[in-house]
Design an enzyme around this catalytic site. Structure first.
Site, short mmCIF file in Angstrom:
data_model
loop_
_atom_site.label_atom_id
_atom_site.label_comp_id
_atom_site.label_asym_id
_atom_site.label_seq_id
_atom_site.Cartn_x
_atom_site.Cartn_y
_atom_site.Cartn_z
CD GLU A 21 -0.75 -5.64 -0.22
OE1 GLU A 21 -1.14 -4.55 0.25
OE2 GLU A 21 0.31 -6.21 0.11
N GLY A 112 6.19 5.10 0.08
CA GLY A 112 6.90 3.92 -0.40
C GLY A 112 8.27 3.75 0.20
CB ALA A 131 1.89 9.68 1.11
CE LYS A 173 -0.67 9.50 5.55
NZ LYS A 173 0.06 8.21 5.45
#
Length: 627
Positions: A21, A112, A131, A173
Protein backbone atom coordinates in the site's frame (compact mmCIF):
# COMPACT_ATOMS: atom_id res chain seq x y z
CA UNK A 1 -6.12 -8.55 -14.03
CA UNK A 2 -8.59 -8.89 -11.18
CA UNK A 3 -7.08 -9.32 -7.73
CA UNK A 4 -9.49 -12.13 -6.95
CA UNK A 5 -7.96 -14.13 -9.81
CA UNK A 6 -4.43 -13.54 -8.52
CA UNK A 7 -5.51 -14.66 -5.06
CA UNK A 8 -7.26 -17.73 -6.47
CA UNK A 9 -4.08 -18.71 -8.33
CA UNK A 10 -2.03 -18.31 -5.14
CA UNK A 11 -4.44 -20.63 -3.33
CA UNK A 12 -4.37 -23.21 -6.14
CA UNK A 13 -0.58 -23.21 -6.39
CA UNK A 14 0.06 -23.05 -2.65
CA UNK A 15 2.51 -20.18 -3.28
CA UNK A 16 1.74 -17.11 -1.13
CA UNK A 17 1.80 -13.66 -2.72
CA UNK A 18 2.17 -10.18 -1.26
CA UNK A 19 1.11 -6.62 -2.05
CA UNK A 20 1.99 -3.06 -1.03
CA UNK A 21 0.00 0.00 0.00
CA UNK A 22 1.16 3.53 -0.87
CA UNK A 23 -0.36 6.91 -0.06
CA UNK A 24 -0.17 10.26 -1.93
CA UNK A 25 2.79 12.36 -0.64
CA UNK A 26 2.27 16.03 0.18
CA UNK A 27 5.07 17.49 -1.97
CA UNK A 28 6.08 17.24 -5.62
CA UNK A 29 9.52 15.91 -4.62
CA UNK A 30 7.84 13.36 -2.38
CA UNK A 31 5.75 12.17 -5.33
CA UNK A 32 8.83 11.76 -7.53
CA UNK A 33 10.67 9.92 -4.76
CA UNK A 34 7.71 7.57 -4.38
CA UNK A 35 7.59 6.86 -8.12
CA UNK A 36 11.28 5.95 -7.99
CA UNK A 37 10.59 3.69 -5.01
CA UNK A 38 7.63 2.06 -6.80
CA UNK A 39 9.95 1.36 -9.72
CA UNK A 40 12.46 -0.39 -7.46
CA UNK A 41 9.81 -2.27 -5.48
CA UNK A 42 8.33 -3.61 -8.72
CA UNK A 43 11.32 -5.95 -8.86
CA UNK A 44 10.33 -7.50 -5.52
CA UNK A 45 7.38 -9.06 -7.35
CA UNK A 46 4.18 -7.77 -5.66
CA UNK A 47 0.92 -9.28 -6.89
CA UNK A 48 -0.58 -5.77 -6.77
CA UNK A 49 -0.25 -2.39 -5.11
CA UNK A 50 -2.96 -0.12 -3.79
CA UNK A 51 -3.12 3.65 -3.49
CA UNK A 52 -5.06 5.34 -0.71
CA UNK A 53 -7.72 8.05 -0.98
CA UNK A 54 -7.63 11.15 1.23
CA UNK A 55 -10.51 11.95 3.54
CA UNK A 56 -13.30 13.57 1.55
CA UNK A 57 -11.29 13.10 -1.63
CA UNK A 58 -8.70 15.63 -0.45
CA UNK A 59 -5.97 13.92 -2.49
CA UNK A 60 -8.25 12.49 -5.15
CA UNK A 61 -6.49 13.94 -8.20
CA UNK A 62 -3.09 12.77 -7.00
CA UNK A 63 -4.49 9.33 -6.19
CA UNK A 64 -5.81 9.06 -9.75
CA UNK A 65 -2.45 10.20 -11.13
CA UNK A 66 -0.55 7.68 -9.00
CA UNK A 67 -2.85 4.88 -10.17
CA UNK A 68 -2.20 5.87 -13.77
CA UNK A 69 1.59 5.99 -13.30
CA UNK A 70 1.74 2.71 -11.35
CA UNK A 71 -0.45 0.92 -13.88
CA UNK A 72 0.82 2.39 -17.14
CA UNK A 73 4.45 3.36 -16.50
CA UNK A 74 5.60 0.87 -13.87
CA UNK A 75 3.44 -2.06 -15.00
CA UNK A 76 2.07 -2.65 -11.49
CA UNK A 77 -1.39 -4.14 -11.11
CA UNK A 78 -3.09 -1.42 -9.08
CA UNK A 79 -6.04 -1.23 -6.74
CA UNK A 80 -7.48 2.24 -6.11
CA UNK A 81 -8.99 3.08 -2.73
CA UNK A 82 -12.30 4.90 -3.07
CA UNK A 83 -14.19 6.31 -0.10
CA UNK A 84 -17.67 7.80 0.01
CA UNK A 85 -17.09 10.09 3.00
CA UNK A 86 -17.96 13.69 2.10
CA UNK A 87 -17.94 12.64 -1.58
CA UNK A 88 -20.55 13.87 -4.03
CA UNK A 89 -21.70 11.33 -6.60
CA UNK A 90 -20.07 13.38 -9.37
CA UNK A 91 -16.69 13.07 -7.66
CA UNK A 92 -17.09 9.31 -7.35
CA UNK A 93 -18.01 9.11 -11.05
CA UNK A 94 -14.90 11.10 -12.00
CA UNK A 95 -12.65 8.85 -9.92
CA UNK A 96 -14.09 5.69 -11.46
CA UNK A 97 -13.71 7.13 -14.96
CA UNK A 98 -10.07 8.01 -14.28
CA UNK A 99 -9.38 4.54 -12.91
CA UNK A 100 -11.02 2.97 -15.96
CA UNK A 101 -8.97 5.11 -18.37
CA UNK A 102 -5.75 4.17 -16.52
CA UNK A 103 -6.47 0.47 -17.03
CA UNK A 104 -7.11 -0.08 -13.32
CA UNK A 105 -9.59 -2.92 -12.78
CA UNK A 106 -9.57 -3.10 -8.98
CA UNK A 107 -11.26 -0.85 -6.40
CA UNK A 108 -11.11 -1.04 -2.59
CA UNK A 109 -14.53 0.39 -1.64
CA UNK A 110 -14.54 2.09 1.77
CA UNK A 111 -16.73 4.39 3.78
CA UNK A 112 -13.65 6.28 4.91
CA UNK A 113 -12.77 8.68 7.71
CA UNK A 114 -14.33 12.14 8.05
CA UNK A 115 -12.18 15.14 7.11
CA UNK A 116 -10.25 16.58 10.06
CA UNK A 117 -12.61 19.55 10.38
CA UNK A 118 -15.61 17.23 10.81
CA UNK A 119 -15.78 15.34 14.08
CA UNK A 120 -18.67 13.17 12.92
CA UNK A 121 -19.17 11.27 9.73
CA UNK A 122 -22.00 12.45 7.51
CA UNK A 123 -23.13 11.78 3.98
CA UNK A 124 -23.26 14.67 1.51
CA UNK A 125 -26.51 15.35 -0.32
CA UNK A 126 -26.87 12.90 -3.18
CA UNK A 127 -23.82 10.96 -1.98
CA UNK A 128 -23.37 7.55 -0.37
CA UNK A 129 -23.83 6.76 3.28
CA UNK A 130 -22.07 3.38 3.55
CA UNK A 131 -19.44 1.38 1.69
CA UNK A 132 -22.29 -1.01 0.86
CA UNK A 133 -23.99 1.75 -1.15
CA UNK A 134 -20.75 2.47 -3.00
CA UNK A 135 -20.27 -1.21 -3.86
CA UNK A 136 -23.79 -1.46 -5.27
CA UNK A 137 -23.28 1.68 -7.33
CA UNK A 138 -19.99 0.48 -8.84
CA UNK A 139 -21.55 -2.88 -9.73
CA UNK A 140 -24.58 -1.19 -11.26
CA UNK A 141 -22.54 1.21 -13.38
CA UNK A 142 -19.54 -0.93 -14.37
CA UNK A 143 -20.87 -4.47 -13.98
CA UNK A 144 -17.83 -6.74 -13.62
CA UNK A 145 -15.13 -4.41 -14.99
CA UNK A 146 -13.93 -3.61 -11.48
CA UNK A 147 -12.98 -6.25 -8.96
CA UNK A 148 -14.18 -4.82 -5.64
CA UNK A 149 -12.33 -5.28 -2.37
CA UNK A 150 -13.83 -4.45 1.03
CA UNK A 151 -12.43 -3.73 4.48
CA UNK A 152 -12.46 -6.18 7.39
CA UNK A 153 -11.94 -5.36 11.08
CA UNK A 154 -10.68 -8.28 13.21
CA UNK A 155 -10.35 -5.98 16.28
CA UNK A 156 -13.29 -3.63 15.71
CA UNK A 157 -13.32 -0.09 14.30
CA UNK A 158 -13.69 3.40 15.75
CA UNK A 159 -17.46 3.72 15.70
CA UNK A 160 -18.47 0.07 16.07
CA UNK A 161 -16.98 -2.43 18.50
CA UNK A 162 -19.71 -5.09 18.39
CA UNK A 163 -18.11 -7.98 16.45
CA UNK A 164 -21.48 -9.42 15.44
CA UNK A 165 -22.62 -6.15 13.90
CA UNK A 166 -19.30 -5.79 12.05
CA UNK A 167 -19.56 -9.36 10.79
CA UNK A 168 -23.07 -8.69 9.52
CA UNK A 169 -21.88 -5.58 7.70
CA UNK A 170 -19.00 -7.51 6.15
CA UNK A 171 -21.34 -10.25 4.93
CA UNK A 172 -23.60 -7.65 3.33
CA UNK A 173 -20.65 -6.05 1.51
CA UNK A 174 -19.47 -9.40 0.18
CA UNK A 175 -22.97 -10.39 -0.88
CA UNK A 176 -23.31 -7.06 -2.72
CA UNK A 177 -20.24 -7.76 -4.85
CA UNK A 178 -17.09 -7.65 -2.74
CA UNK A 179 -14.71 -10.36 -3.98
CA UNK A 180 -11.85 -10.04 -1.50
CA UNK A 181 -11.28 -8.60 1.97
CA UNK A 182 -8.31 -6.52 3.16
CA UNK A 183 -8.10 -6.16 6.93
CA UNK A 184 -7.14 -3.35 9.23
CA UNK A 185 -3.61 -3.73 10.62
CA UNK A 186 -3.15 -6.03 13.62
CA UNK A 187 -0.42 -7.85 15.56
CA UNK A 188 -2.49 -10.43 17.44
CA UNK A 189 -2.33 -13.29 14.97
CA UNK A 190 -4.35 -15.71 17.11
CA UNK A 191 -7.25 -13.26 17.25
CA UNK A 192 -7.03 -12.80 13.47
CA UNK A 193 -7.14 -16.53 12.77
CA UNK A 194 -10.15 -16.92 15.09
CA UNK A 195 -11.84 -14.06 13.23
CA UNK A 196 -11.16 -15.78 9.88
CA UNK A 197 -12.84 -18.94 11.21
CA UNK A 198 -15.82 -16.84 12.27
CA UNK A 199 -16.03 -15.31 8.78
CA UNK A 200 -16.14 -18.77 7.23
CA UNK A 201 -18.77 -19.90 9.72
CA UNK A 202 -20.90 -16.94 8.61
CA UNK A 203 -20.72 -17.94 4.96
CA UNK A 204 -18.01 -15.49 3.90
CA UNK A 205 -15.88 -17.51 1.48
CA UNK A 206 -13.93 -14.84 -0.45
CA UNK A 207 -10.15 -14.52 0.08
CA UNK A 208 -9.07 -12.62 3.21
CA UNK A 209 -5.86 -10.60 2.93
CA UNK A 210 -4.31 -9.57 6.28
CA UNK A 211 -3.05 -6.00 6.59
CA UNK A 212 0.49 -5.97 7.99
CA UNK A 213 2.36 -2.94 9.30
CA UNK A 214 6.13 -3.54 9.40
CA UNK A 215 8.01 -2.00 12.32
CA UNK A 216 10.13 1.02 11.40
CA UNK A 217 10.80 2.64 14.80
CA UNK A 218 9.53 1.88 18.29
CA UNK A 219 7.75 5.21 18.62
CA UNK A 220 5.98 4.81 15.28
CA UNK A 221 5.04 1.23 16.16
CA UNK A 222 3.32 2.33 19.38
CA UNK A 223 1.68 5.35 17.76
CA UNK A 224 0.14 3.36 14.91
CA UNK A 225 -0.95 0.52 17.16
CA UNK A 226 -2.67 2.95 19.52
CA UNK A 227 -4.28 4.86 16.65
CA UNK A 228 -5.73 1.63 15.24
CA UNK A 229 -6.59 0.16 18.66
CA UNK A 230 -4.36 -2.84 17.94
CA UNK A 231 -3.64 -5.29 20.70
CA UNK A 232 0.12 -5.76 21.11
CA UNK A 233 1.05 -9.29 22.28
CA UNK A 234 3.08 -9.31 25.49
CA UNK A 235 6.01 -11.17 23.97
CA UNK A 236 6.27 -8.40 21.33
CA UNK A 237 6.52 -5.79 24.08
CA UNK A 238 9.11 -7.89 25.91
CA UNK A 239 11.22 -8.20 22.75
CA UNK A 240 11.03 -4.56 21.65
CA UNK A 241 11.23 -2.66 24.94
CA UNK A 242 14.96 -3.38 25.61
CA UNK A 243 16.01 -2.06 22.18
CA UNK A 244 13.47 0.74 21.75
CA UNK A 245 16.14 3.48 21.52
CA UNK A 246 18.09 1.75 18.73
CA UNK A 247 16.16 2.10 15.46
CA UNK A 248 18.29 -0.40 13.58
CA UNK A 249 17.84 -3.01 16.29
CA UNK A 250 14.10 -2.29 16.48
CA UNK A 251 13.81 -3.01 12.74
CA UNK A 252 15.84 -6.21 13.17
CA UNK A 253 13.75 -7.49 16.09
CA UNK A 254 10.54 -6.29 14.44
CA UNK A 255 11.44 -8.14 11.27
CA UNK A 256 11.54 -11.41 13.18
CA UNK A 257 8.28 -10.76 15.01
CA UNK A 258 6.34 -9.79 11.90
CA UNK A 259 7.82 -12.68 9.89
CA UNK A 260 6.82 -15.11 12.65
CA UNK A 261 3.27 -13.77 12.47
CA UNK A 262 3.22 -14.16 8.67
CA UNK A 263 4.49 -17.73 8.81
CA UNK A 264 1.73 -18.69 11.20
CA UNK A 265 -0.92 -17.22 8.91
CA UNK A 266 0.53 -18.96 5.85
CA UNK A 267 0.55 -22.27 7.73
CA UNK A 268 -3.19 -21.75 8.31
CA UNK A 269 -3.91 -21.29 4.61
CA UNK A 270 -3.64 -17.50 4.26
CA UNK A 271 -2.01 -17.15 0.85
CA UNK A 272 -1.69 -13.34 0.56
CA UNK A 273 -0.03 -10.69 2.72
CA UNK A 274 -0.73 -6.95 2.34
CA UNK A 275 1.98 -4.59 3.63
CA UNK A 276 1.24 -1.05 4.75
CA UNK A 277 4.59 0.35 3.59
CA UNK A 278 4.11 3.97 4.74
CA UNK A 279 5.84 4.75 1.41
CA UNK A 280 9.05 3.16 2.74
CA UNK A 281 10.82 0.07 1.46
CA UNK A 282 13.40 -1.14 3.97
CA UNK A 283 11.29 -2.67 6.74
CA UNK A 284 8.90 -4.35 4.30
CA UNK A 285 11.79 -5.74 2.26
CA UNK A 286 13.44 -7.06 5.44
CA UNK A 287 10.31 -9.03 6.35
CA UNK A 288 9.90 -10.42 2.83
CA UNK A 289 13.56 -11.40 2.76
CA UNK A 290 13.19 -13.16 6.12
CA UNK A 291 10.21 -15.06 4.67
CA UNK A 292 12.17 -16.01 1.55
CA UNK A 293 9.56 -14.38 -0.69
CA UNK A 294 11.90 -12.08 -2.64
CA UNK A 295 13.29 -13.51 -5.90
CA UNK A 296 16.87 -14.57 -5.24
CA UNK A 297 19.73 -13.86 -7.60
CA UNK A 298 20.14 -16.80 -9.91
CA UNK A 299 16.50 -17.92 -9.80
CA UNK A 300 14.21 -17.58 -12.82
CA UNK A 301 11.61 -14.82 -12.72
CA UNK A 302 8.43 -14.82 -14.77
CA UNK A 303 8.74 -12.20 -17.52
CA UNK A 304 6.01 -12.24 -20.18
CA UNK A 305 8.29 -10.19 -22.44
CA UNK A 306 11.95 -9.10 -22.37
CA UNK A 307 10.86 -5.56 -21.41
CA UNK A 308 8.53 -4.40 -18.64
CA UNK A 309 4.96 -4.57 -19.83
CA UNK A 310 2.59 -1.65 -19.30
CA UNK A 311 -0.83 -2.42 -17.82
CA UNK A 312 -2.56 0.66 -19.23
CA UNK A 313 -6.08 0.17 -20.60
CA UNK A 314 -5.04 0.04 -24.26
CA UNK A 315 -1.53 -1.37 -23.71
CA UNK A 316 -2.21 -4.73 -22.08
CA UNK A 317 -1.89 -6.54 -25.41
CA UNK A 318 1.18 -4.55 -26.55
CA UNK A 319 4.00 -6.95 -27.36
CA UNK A 320 6.36 -5.12 -29.75
CA UNK A 321 8.74 -2.23 -28.97
CA UNK A 322 11.85 -0.68 -30.55
CA UNK A 323 15.11 -1.69 -28.86
CA UNK A 324 16.32 1.92 -28.61
CA UNK A 325 14.37 2.58 -25.40
CA UNK A 326 15.66 -0.61 -23.76
CA UNK A 327 17.11 1.36 -20.85
CA UNK A 328 14.49 4.14 -20.80
CA UNK A 329 11.15 2.38 -20.35
CA UNK A 330 9.37 5.36 -18.74
CA UNK A 331 10.36 7.67 -21.56
CA UNK A 332 8.97 5.29 -24.20
CA UNK A 333 5.66 5.00 -22.36
CA UNK A 334 5.45 8.79 -22.04
CA UNK A 335 6.22 9.42 -25.72
CA UNK A 336 3.64 6.89 -26.92
CA UNK A 337 0.89 7.51 -24.36
CA UNK A 338 -1.40 9.21 -26.90
CA UNK A 339 -1.40 6.35 -29.38
CA UNK A 340 -4.85 4.94 -30.10
CA UNK A 341 -3.53 1.41 -30.42
CA UNK A 342 -0.29 -0.40 -29.73
CA UNK A 343 1.61 -3.04 -31.69
CA UNK A 344 0.34 -6.53 -31.08
CA UNK A 345 1.85 -9.44 -33.00
CA UNK A 346 3.74 -7.16 -35.42
CA UNK A 347 4.88 -3.55 -35.64
CA UNK A 348 2.79 -2.65 -38.69
CA UNK A 349 3.35 0.46 -40.81
CA UNK A 350 6.39 2.21 -39.41
CA UNK A 351 5.13 5.57 -40.67
CA UNK A 352 2.01 5.56 -38.51
CA UNK A 353 3.39 6.06 -34.97
CA UNK A 354 3.62 9.69 -33.89
CA UNK A 355 6.06 9.96 -31.00
CA UNK A 356 5.34 12.58 -28.36
CA UNK A 357 7.34 15.75 -27.89
CA UNK A 358 10.58 15.83 -25.93
CA UNK A 359 9.24 18.21 -23.30
CA UNK A 360 6.81 15.64 -21.87
CA UNK A 361 7.20 14.39 -18.30
CA UNK A 362 9.74 11.58 -17.75
CA UNK A 363 11.73 12.27 -20.95
CA UNK A 364 14.46 14.75 -20.01
CA UNK A 365 17.50 14.07 -17.86
CA UNK A 366 16.60 13.28 -14.27
CA UNK A 367 18.15 14.90 -11.21
CA UNK A 368 19.39 18.39 -10.44
CA UNK A 369 22.56 19.87 -11.92
CA UNK A 370 24.33 19.39 -8.59
CA UNK A 371 23.22 15.75 -8.30
CA UNK A 372 24.38 14.94 -11.83
CA UNK A 373 27.74 16.66 -11.38
CA UNK A 374 28.23 14.69 -8.17
CA UNK A 375 27.35 11.48 -10.03
CA UNK A 376 29.36 11.96 -13.24
CA UNK A 377 31.93 14.55 -12.18
CA UNK A 378 33.38 17.33 -14.34
CA UNK A 379 34.91 15.68 -17.43
CA UNK A 380 37.44 17.79 -19.30
CA UNK A 381 38.78 15.29 -21.85
CA UNK A 382 37.53 12.38 -23.92
CA UNK A 383 39.41 10.12 -21.53
CA UNK A 384 37.25 11.46 -18.69
CA UNK A 385 34.09 10.78 -20.72
CA UNK A 386 35.29 7.29 -21.62
CA UNK A 387 36.05 6.60 -17.96
CA UNK A 388 32.45 7.53 -16.99
CA UNK A 389 31.07 5.03 -19.51
CA UNK A 390 33.57 2.39 -18.37
CA UNK A 391 32.74 2.88 -14.69
CA UNK A 392 29.07 2.41 -15.54
CA UNK A 393 29.79 -0.87 -17.31
CA UNK A 394 31.88 -2.06 -14.37
CA UNK A 395 29.07 -1.34 -11.91
CA UNK A 396 30.67 1.68 -10.21
CA UNK A 397 27.97 4.04 -11.53
CA UNK A 398 24.27 3.21 -11.40
CA UNK A 399 23.19 5.26 -14.39
CA UNK A 400 24.15 7.25 -17.47
CA UNK A 401 22.13 9.98 -19.17
CA UNK A 402 20.90 7.29 -21.61
CA UNK A 403 20.39 4.50 -19.10
CA UNK A 404 18.28 4.92 -15.96
CA UNK A 405 19.26 1.61 -14.38
CA UNK A 406 22.52 -0.26 -13.73
CA UNK A 407 23.97 -2.74 -16.19
CA UNK A 408 22.25 -6.12 -15.94
CA UNK A 409 23.66 -9.64 -16.09
CA UNK A 410 22.59 -9.82 -19.74
CA UNK A 411 25.68 -7.79 -20.66
CA UNK A 412 28.11 -10.22 -19.00
CA UNK A 413 29.10 -12.11 -22.21
CA UNK A 414 30.06 -8.86 -23.96
CA UNK A 415 31.13 -6.71 -21.00
CA UNK A 416 34.86 -6.93 -21.72
CA UNK A 417 34.30 -5.96 -25.36
CA UNK A 418 32.12 -3.01 -24.32
CA UNK A 419 34.72 -1.80 -21.83
CA UNK A 420 37.43 -2.08 -24.49
CA UNK A 421 35.41 0.01 -26.97
CA UNK A 422 34.82 2.77 -24.45
CA UNK A 423 38.48 2.89 -23.47
CA UNK A 424 39.21 3.58 -27.14
CA UNK A 425 36.74 6.48 -27.22
CA UNK A 426 33.81 4.61 -28.79
CA UNK A 427 30.97 5.42 -26.38
CA UNK A 428 28.44 2.61 -26.09
CA UNK A 429 24.82 3.39 -25.15
CA UNK A 430 22.77 0.22 -25.66
CA UNK A 431 23.71 -3.36 -26.49
CA UNK A 432 22.63 -6.95 -26.36
CA UNK A 433 24.56 -10.17 -27.02
CA UNK A 434 23.43 -12.78 -29.51
CA UNK A 435 21.37 -15.62 -28.01
CA UNK A 436 20.79 -18.85 -29.90
CA UNK A 437 17.84 -20.77 -28.49
CA UNK A 438 18.14 -20.68 -24.70
CA UNK A 439 15.20 -21.93 -22.67
CA UNK A 440 12.52 -19.41 -21.78
CA UNK A 441 13.19 -20.24 -18.12
CA UNK A 442 16.83 -19.12 -18.41
CA UNK A 443 17.80 -16.97 -15.42
CA UNK A 444 19.36 -14.18 -17.50
CA UNK A 445 17.88 -14.23 -21.00
CA UNK A 446 14.62 -16.09 -20.45
CA UNK A 447 11.14 -14.63 -20.92
CA UNK A 448 7.69 -15.79 -22.01
CA UNK A 449 5.72 -18.97 -21.23
CA UNK A 450 7.45 -22.14 -20.00
CA UNK A 451 8.68 -24.70 -22.48
CA UNK A 452 9.83 -22.13 -25.04
CA UNK A 453 13.11 -20.96 -26.53
CA UNK A 454 14.33 -17.40 -27.04
CA UNK A 455 16.73 -15.85 -29.54
CA UNK A 456 18.55 -12.54 -29.99
CA UNK A 457 20.65 -10.88 -32.66
CA UNK A 458 23.72 -9.02 -31.44
CA UNK A 459 22.94 -5.31 -31.24
CA UNK A 460 25.15 -2.32 -30.50
CA UNK A 461 24.36 1.41 -30.32
CA UNK A 462 27.11 3.94 -29.72
CA UNK A 463 28.39 7.47 -30.26
CA UNK A 464 31.20 7.63 -32.83
CA UNK A 465 33.57 10.45 -33.78
CA UNK A 466 32.89 11.90 -37.27
CA UNK A 467 36.48 11.06 -38.23
CA UNK A 468 35.81 7.36 -37.63
CA UNK A 469 32.27 7.02 -38.95
CA UNK A 470 33.08 6.57 -42.65
CA UNK A 471 35.69 3.89 -41.97
CA UNK A 472 33.21 2.09 -39.70
CA UNK A 473 30.43 2.24 -42.30
CA UNK A 474 32.75 0.91 -44.98
CA UNK A 475 33.59 -2.05 -42.74
CA UNK A 476 29.90 -2.71 -42.03
CA UNK A 477 29.06 -2.66 -45.73
CA UNK A 478 31.63 -5.41 -46.33
CA UNK A 479 29.67 -7.71 -44.00
CA UNK A 480 26.63 -9.35 -45.58
CA UNK A 481 24.99 -9.98 -42.22
CA UNK A 482 25.31 -6.43 -40.86
CA UNK A 483 22.78 -3.59 -41.07
CA UNK A 484 23.11 -0.12 -39.54
CA UNK A 485 21.47 3.26 -39.02
CA UNK A 486 23.69 6.32 -38.45
CA UNK A 487 22.84 9.98 -37.96
CA UNK A 488 24.33 13.13 -36.45
CA UNK A 489 22.29 15.61 -34.41
CA UNK A 490 21.33 17.74 -37.41
CA UNK A 491 22.31 15.38 -40.20
CA UNK A 492 20.65 13.06 -42.68
CA UNK A 493 20.06 9.41 -41.90
CA UNK A 494 22.50 6.90 -43.39
CA UNK A 495 21.54 3.23 -43.54
CA UNK A 496 22.03 0.05 -45.53
CA UNK A 497 18.78 -1.49 -44.26
CA UNK A 498 16.83 -2.99 -47.18
CA UNK A 499 13.61 -1.16 -46.17
CA UNK A 500 12.06 1.14 -43.59
CA UNK A 501 10.25 -1.83 -42.08
CA UNK A 502 11.01 -3.54 -38.76
CA UNK A 503 13.90 -5.90 -38.18
CA UNK A 504 13.25 -8.23 -35.23
CA UNK A 505 16.25 -8.43 -32.90
CA UNK A 506 14.56 -10.55 -30.22
CA UNK A 507 12.07 -13.39 -30.74
CA UNK A 508 10.71 -16.42 -28.98
CA UNK A 509 9.23 -19.77 -29.96
CA UNK A 510 6.66 -21.24 -27.55
CA UNK A 511 4.40 -24.30 -27.55
CA UNK A 512 1.05 -23.63 -29.21
CA UNK A 513 1.85 -19.98 -30.09
CA UNK A 514 2.96 -18.01 -33.09
CA UNK A 515 6.54 -16.77 -33.04
CA UNK A 516 6.70 -13.69 -30.79
CA UNK A 517 8.95 -10.83 -31.93
CA UNK A 518 8.86 -8.29 -29.07
CA UNK A 519 11.92 -6.14 -29.87
CA UNK A 520 12.65 -4.51 -33.21
CA UNK A 521 14.81 -1.96 -35.02
CA UNK A 522 13.18 0.32 -37.60
CA UNK A 523 13.62 3.74 -39.20
CA UNK A 524 10.93 6.04 -37.82
CA UNK A 525 11.46 4.92 -34.24
CA UNK A 526 15.23 5.40 -34.54
CA UNK A 527 14.78 8.97 -35.75
CA UNK A 528 12.49 9.68 -32.79
CA UNK A 529 15.04 8.10 -30.45
CA UNK A 530 17.87 10.08 -32.09
CA UNK A 531 16.26 13.37 -31.05
CA UNK A 532 15.85 12.11 -27.50
CA UNK A 533 19.39 10.73 -27.29
CA UNK A 534 21.00 14.01 -28.36
CA UNK A 535 18.62 15.95 -26.10
CA UNK A 536 19.78 13.87 -23.11
CA UNK A 537 23.41 14.58 -23.92
CA UNK A 538 22.66 18.28 -24.25
CA UNK A 539 20.85 18.21 -20.89
CA UNK A 540 23.99 16.65 -19.41
CA UNK A 541 26.15 19.41 -20.91
CA UNK A 542 23.81 22.04 -19.48
CA UNK A 543 24.38 20.71 -15.96
CA UNK A 544 27.73 22.51 -16.17
CA UNK A 545 28.21 26.31 -16.25
CA UNK A 546 28.23 28.03 -19.64
CA UNK A 547 31.77 28.30 -20.99
CA UNK A 548 33.15 25.57 -18.71
CA UNK A 549 35.44 22.91 -20.16
CA UNK A 550 32.96 20.17 -19.26
CA UNK A 551 30.08 21.87 -21.02
CA UNK A 552 32.09 22.57 -24.15
CA UNK A 553 33.37 19.00 -24.25
CA UNK A 554 29.94 17.35 -23.98
CA UNK A 555 28.34 19.88 -26.36
CA UNK A 556 31.13 19.15 -28.88
CA UNK A 557 30.27 15.45 -28.80
CA UNK A 558 26.53 16.07 -29.07
CA UNK A 559 26.84 18.59 -31.90
CA UNK A 560 29.32 16.67 -34.05
CA UNK A 561 29.43 12.96 -33.27
CA UNK A 562 27.23 10.28 -34.80
CA UNK A 563 24.71 8.00 -33.18
CA UNK A 564 24.92 4.63 -34.91
CA UNK A 565 23.24 1.30 -34.27
CA UNK A 566 24.44 -1.98 -35.74
CA UNK A 567 22.60 -5.30 -35.99
CA UNK A 568 24.39 -8.55 -36.78
CA UNK A 569 21.57 -10.49 -38.44
CA UNK A 570 23.50 -13.75 -38.05
CA UNK A 571 22.34 -14.67 -34.54
CA UNK A 572 24.90 -17.50 -34.47
CA UNK A 573 27.70 -14.91 -34.46
CA UNK A 574 28.88 -13.87 -31.00
CA UNK A 575 31.66 -11.36 -31.74
CA UNK A 576 31.07 -10.20 -35.29
CA UNK A 577 30.02 -6.70 -34.26
CA UNK A 578 33.09 -6.15 -32.09
CA UNK A 579 35.45 -7.39 -34.81
CA UNK A 580 34.30 -4.38 -36.88
CA UNK A 581 36.19 -2.12 -34.48
CA UNK A 582 39.56 -3.87 -34.50
CA UNK A 583 42.31 -1.25 -34.64
CA UNK A 584 39.79 1.61 -34.57
CA UNK A 585 40.19 4.26 -31.88
CA UNK A 586 39.97 7.98 -31.19
CA UNK A 587 43.36 9.67 -31.13
CA UNK A 588 44.58 11.77 -28.18
CA UNK A 589 41.91 10.81 -25.64
CA UNK A 590 43.68 12.82 -22.96
CA UNK A 591 43.48 16.06 -24.90
CA UNK A 592 40.56 18.26 -25.89
CA UNK A 593 38.37 17.45 -28.87
CA UNK A 594 40.25 18.08 -32.09
CA UNK A 595 39.85 17.50 -35.84
CA UNK A 596 43.07 15.55 -36.26
CA UNK A 597 42.90 12.30 -38.17
CA UNK A 598 42.32 9.09 -36.14
CA UNK A 599 44.71 6.18 -36.21
CA UNK A 600 43.42 2.91 -37.74
CA UNK A 601 45.76 -0.09 -37.62
CA UNK A 602 48.74 2.25 -37.48
CA UNK A 603 47.81 4.46 -40.46
CA UNK A 604 45.42 7.25 -41.32
CA UNK A 605 42.22 6.16 -43.12
CA UNK A 606 41.02 7.88 -46.27
CA UNK A 607 39.22 11.20 -45.69
CA UNK A 608 35.55 10.72 -44.96
CA UNK A 609 34.54 12.67 -48.08
CA UNK A 610 36.09 9.96 -50.30
CA UNK A 611 33.90 7.27 -48.74
CA UNK A 612 30.50 8.89 -48.76
CA UNK A 613 29.50 12.25 -50.12
CA UNK A 614 27.23 12.93 -47.15
CA UNK A 615 30.12 12.90 -44.69
CA UNK A 616 32.43 15.89 -44.87
CA UNK A 617 35.41 16.68 -42.65
CA UNK A 618 35.80 20.40 -42.09
CA UNK A 619 37.34 22.83 -39.67
CA UNK A 620 34.76 22.22 -36.92
CA UNK A 621 35.38 20.05 -33.88
CA UNK A 622 35.87 16.54 -35.24
CA UNK A 623 33.99 17.47 -38.41
CA UNK A 624 30.23 17.73 -38.96
CA UNK A 625 27.55 16.62 -41.38
CA UNK A 626 26.78 18.95 -44.27
CA UNK A 627 23.33 18.56 -45.76
Amino acid sequence: MHIKDKLAEAHRSGKPVFSFEFFPPKTAQGVQNLYDRMDRMHDLGPAFVDVTWGAGGSSSQLTCEMVHVAQTVHGLETCMHLTCTDMAKEKVDHALEEAHKAGCTNILALRGDPPRDNQKWQAVEGGFRYALDLIKYIKEKYNNHFDIGVAGYPEGCDDEQDPDVLMSHLKQKVDAGGTFIVTQMFYDVDNFLAWVDKCRANGITVPIVPGIMPIHTHAAFLRRANFSNCKIPQHWTDALEPVKNDDAEVREVGKGLVAEMCRKMISHGIMALHFYTMNLAQSTKMVLDELGMIPKEGTPTKKPLPWRQSLGLSRREEDVRPVFWKNRHKSYVARTQDWDEFPNGRWGDSRSPAFGELDAYNIGLKGTNEQNIKLWGKPESLRDIADIFTRFLEGELKSLPWSEAPVTDEAAPIKNDLVDLNRRGLLTITSQPSVNGVKSSDVVHGWGPPGGYVYQKAYLELLVSPLLIAELIERIDRQESMTFYAVAKDGELQTNAPSDGPNAVTWGVFPGKEIVQPTIVETISFLAWKDEAFRLGTDWANCHPAGSASRQLIEGIMNNWYLINIVDNDFHSTRGIFELFEGLQVQNLNGPLSNSQPVVNGHNPRPVAELNGTYQANGNVHGEVLN
